[in-house]
Design an enzyme around this catalytic site. Structure first.
Site, PDB file in Angstrom:
ATOM      1  N   CYS A   1       0.835  -1.213   0.000  1.00 14.67           N
ATOM      2  CA  CYS A   1       0.000   0.000   0.000  1.00 14.67           C
ATOM      3  C   CYS A   1       0.865   1.257   0.000  1.00 14.67           C
ATOM      4  CB  CYS A   1      -0.907   0.034   1.224  1.00 14.67           C
ATOM      5  SG  CYS A   1      -2.086  -1.312   1.277  1.00 14.67           S
TER       6      CYS A   1
ATOM      7  N   ARG B   1      -7.615  -4.652  -3.394  1.00 17.03           N
ATOM      8  CA  ARG B   1      -7.119  -3.493  -4.166  1.00 17.03           C
ATOM      9  C   ARG B   1      -8.052  -3.283  -5.351  1.00 17.03           C
ATOM     10  NH1 ARG B   1      -2.310  -2.744  -1.788  1.00 17.03           N
ATOM     11  NH2 ARG B   1      -1.505  -4.655  -0.872  1.00 17.03           N
TER      12      ARG B   1
END
Ligand code: BEZ
Length: 228
Positions: free
Chosen positions: A52, A135
């Site tokens: 991330c 995601r």
């Protein structure tokens, strides 16, 4: 909001589900605050995680390019506001990665500790995780319609070239009424809408003005990168 409210997975062509959320840039009303702009709404599993962090730094670095394409960025992770603020401060103050340093994240990061927004957008996919968003990347057009979605598993960082390419391809399709072939990139030939009558099909095969026709249903033409 009830804990067990069931939401259908959003689909291409649906209106983007509405929500009001607290973010690192203040409260947003989505998608109304973004009317007239494209938006890339993307989710992350969690703050203070390495994949991330690499993605956030990349999105923040590319933000001016997306802005030039009339596209706002909005992130989400299933964490609270203070965690978001602490993570973004750490990124700016400490993380150096692939030539990126002192990266300031100026786009909103939604706090979604209740997972309400993540569930509305089908970002919680229990086969992957019941507490972390996958995601997801949603492309939402200036009228607030979902135009494309890409989902990646937790372990896999996104391809930002593809995210940018997809946005430009959809904008080109809207502006020039064309389609884009496999692996198209700005400046490559584009696909002309398929002939809708026998007369047009015959005409195309006989004249092919400004086009290359591989057959009556498959014609391409140049479209310069500057005209996108
Ligand atoms: C990461 O962003 O590094 C990550 C997050 C959740 C699971 C695995 C990796």
């Amino acid at each position: 909001m009830e804990q067990n409210t069931h939401y259908a997975m959003p689909r291409i062509g649906d209106k983007a589900p509405e929500f009001t959320a607290v973010t690192t840039q203040g409260t947003i009303n989505f998608p109304t605050d973004y009317a007239g702009k494209w938006v890339i709404l993307f989710s992350h599993p969690a703050d203070f995680t390495p994949v991330c962090t690499s993605e956030f730094m990349t999105f923040a670095t590319l933000q001016p390019e997306f802005e030039a394409l009339n596209c706002a960025l909005v992130g989400l992770s299933v964490d609270g506001l203070y965690s978001h603020i602490a993570w973004l401060r750490t990124i700016k103050e400490k993380i150096v990665y692939k030539g990126m340093s002192q990266v300031e994240v100026n786009f909103p990061l939604i706090e979604d500790i209740t997972m309400e927004v993540a569930k509305k957008y089908g970002m919680i996919q229990p086969g992957e995780s019941s507490t972390k968003a996958v995601r997801a990347v949603f492309f939402i057009d200036p009228a607030g319609t979902i135009r494309a979605m890409i989902y990646y598993p937790l372990s896999m960082g996104r391809n930002f070239d593809e995210i940018r390419r997809a946005l430009i391809a959809m904008q080109a399709a809207d502006k020039h009424s064309i389609a884009t072939p496999a692996d198209w990139r700005p400046g490559d030939d584009v696909i002309v809408p398929t002939a809708g009558s026998c007369g047009v099909a015959k005409d195309r095969m006989e004249h092919q003005e400004g086009m290359t026709c591989h057959d009556w249903f498959f014609c391409t033409k140049p479209l310069s990168a500057e005209s996108l």
